[in-house]
Design a protein around this motif. Structure first.
Motif, PDB file in Angstrom:
ATOM      1  N   GLU A 177       0.828  -1.210   0.000  1.00 35.94           N
ATOM      2  CA  GLU A 177       0.000   0.000   0.000  1.00 35.94           C
ATOM      3  C   GLU A 177       0.858   1.254   0.000  1.00 35.94           C
ATOM      4  OE1 GLU A 177      -3.267   0.858  -0.190  1.00 35.94           O
ATOM      5  OE2 GLU A 177      -3.615  -1.231  -0.731  1.00 35.94           O
ATOM      6  N   SER A 226       0.734   4.132  -2.770  1.00 35.77           N
ATOM      7  CA  SER A 226       0.409   5.500  -2.377  1.00 35.77           C
ATOM      8  C   SER A 226       1.507   6.472  -2.796  1.00 35.77           C
ATOM      9  CB  SER A 226       0.195   5.586  -0.866  1.00 35.77           C
ATOM     10  OG  SER A 226      -0.944   4.847  -0.492  1.00 35.77           O
ATOM     11  N   VAL A 234      -3.592  12.138  -0.096  1.00 31.85           N
ATOM     12  CA  VAL A 234      -2.647  11.039  -0.344  1.00 31.85           C
ATOM     13  C   VAL A 234      -1.436  11.161   0.565  1.00 31.85           C
ATOM     14  CG1 VAL A 234      -1.143   9.985  -2.072  1.00 31.85           C
ATOM     15  CG2 VAL A 234      -3.425  10.734  -2.712  1.00 31.85           C
ATOM     16  N   SER A 292      -2.357   9.941   3.935  1.00 33.06           N
ATOM     17  CA  SER A 292      -2.521   8.495   3.902  1.00 33.06           C
ATOM     18  C   SER A 292      -1.159   7.805   4.003  1.00 33.06           C
ATOM     19  CB  SER A 292      -3.231   8.079   2.627  1.00 33.06           C
ATOM     20  OG  SER A 292      -3.334   6.690   2.533  1.00 33.06           O
TER      21      SER A 292
END
Length: 53
Positions: free
Chosen positions: A17, A21, A46, A49
């Protein structure tokens, strides 16, 4: 990605992930440099995140 979702993932999934990202963030930055994004808040979303992961 919410913090509760991050806690449920394994280390390998988190690394995957994180890679996705970071790629999405760099793509958004390049697109924003060429022409302004329709929704520049995507960059912040983003980036945050990535910090959660």
């Amino acid at each position: 990605m919410k913090q509760s979702e991050v806690r449920e993932l394994s280390v390998a999934e988190l690394q995957e992930e994180l890679g996705k990202s970071r790629k999405a963030y760099s793509d958004l930055k390049m697109a924003h440099a060429v022409s302004p994004l329709e929704n520049p808040i995507q960059l912040r979303t983003v980036r945050r995140s990535i910090a959660r992961i």
